[in-house]
Motif scaffolding. Structure first.
Motif, PDB file in Angstrom:
ATOM      1  N   THR A 107       0.809  -1.221   0.000  1.00  0.00           N
ATOM      2  CA  THR A 107       0.000   0.000   0.000  1.00  0.00           C
ATOM      3  C   THR A 107       0.839   1.266   0.000  1.00  0.00           C
ATOM      4  OG1 THR A 107      -0.156  -0.058   2.409  1.00  0.00           O
ATOM      5  CG2 THR A 107      -1.966  -1.057   1.167  1.00  0.00           C
ATOM      6  N   ARG A 108       2.063   1.185   0.558  1.00  0.00           N
ATOM      7  CA  ARG A 108       2.863   2.400   0.703  1.00  0.00           C
ATOM      8  C   ARG A 108       4.325   2.027   0.877  1.00  0.00           C
ATOM      9  NH1 ARG A 108       2.001   6.630   5.679  1.00  0.00           N
ATOM     10  NH2 ARG A 108       3.766   7.928   5.165  1.00  0.00           N
ATOM     11  N   THR A 109       5.188   2.882   0.332  1.00  0.00           N
ATOM     12  CA  THR A 109       6.626   2.712   0.558  1.00  0.00           C
ATOM     13  C   THR A 109       7.179   4.062   1.000  1.00  0.00           C
ATOM     14  OG1 THR A 109       7.135   3.194  -1.766  1.00  0.00           O
ATOM     15  CG2 THR A 109       6.889   0.887  -1.166  1.00  0.00           C
ATOM     16  N   GLU A 119       4.906  -0.987   3.454  1.00  0.00           N
ATOM     17  CA  GLU A 119       3.692  -1.204   4.242  1.00  0.00           C
ATOM     18  C   GLU A 119       2.708  -2.013   3.404  1.00  0.00           C
ATOM     19  OE1 GLU A 119       0.166   1.562   5.874  1.00  0.00           O
ATOM     20  OE2 GLU A 119       2.167   2.148   6.561  1.00  0.00           O
ATOM     21  N   ASN A 136      10.938   1.164  -5.479  1.00  0.00           N
ATOM     22  CA  ASN A 136       9.771   1.691  -6.192  1.00  0.00           C
ATOM     23  C   ASN A 136       9.848   1.411  -7.689  1.00  0.00           C
ATOM     24  OD1 ASN A 136       8.400   2.575  -3.956  1.00  0.00           O
ATOM     25  ND2 ASN A 136       9.144   4.675  -4.105  1.00  0.00           N
TER      26      ASN A 136
END
Length: 167
Positions: A107-109, A119, A136
């Protein structure tokens, strides 16, 4: 910790990494949305078994990824296009401690001490020892590859012979 003899990657799969047991045998630590366990097989064996379940093999999946994405190193691999499961490595698959990630559950880096914090959808956060930009980029390539392969499924393409090249 619970040890399984075999494992097939499913939609709950988040990531896995090689880990040696007390007898120095390479096993795999698998993390799903609601559990973590050890599988008595290497990560590449798990990938190959999972891809074989749909009638293909790991070598063919790797060759297809390189063919579609260009001759890139550390390409993502389509494990199961029906369930839209694609995985990508954080380093070369030749390393036994390579982590394989499912981009669907990321969901998130964020960057933390020049490392990537990842995450997942269930709230779990892990640190990957690589720069955020590099992680990424791998994540973006995996997402692009998923769109390409799923797009092929919906609208197959064909090749036409270039008349200028003859025969």
């Amino acid at each position: 910790m619970f040890i399984q003899n075999k494992y097939i990657i499913n939609p709950h799969f988040m990531y896995m990494a090689g880990q040696y047991d007390r007898n120095a045998k390479l096993c795999t630590l698998v993390t799903e949305l609601d559990r973590t366990f050890i599988v008595d097989k290497s990560p590449l064996e798990i990938l190959n078994d999972s891809i074989r379940c749909i009638g293909f093999d790991l070598r063919g999946a790797m060759e297809t990824a390189r063919w579609l994405l260009g001759n890139k190193n550390m390409c993502p691999i389509m494990v199961n296009p029906v369930h839209r499961i694609c995985v990508f490595p954080d380093k070369s698959s030749k390393h036994n401690d390579t982590k394989w990630f499912n981009p669907v559950h990321i969901t998130r880096t964020i960057s933390s001490n020049q490392q990537a914090k990842v995450e997942f959808t269930n709230g779990l956060t892990i640190t990957v020892p690589m720069k955020l930009y590099s992680f990424n980029h791998k994540l973006q390539t995996a997402e692009q590859f998923m769109k390409m392969t799923i797009g092929i499924e919906k609208e197959p393409f064909s090749f036409e012979k270039d008349p200028r090249k003859g025969a």
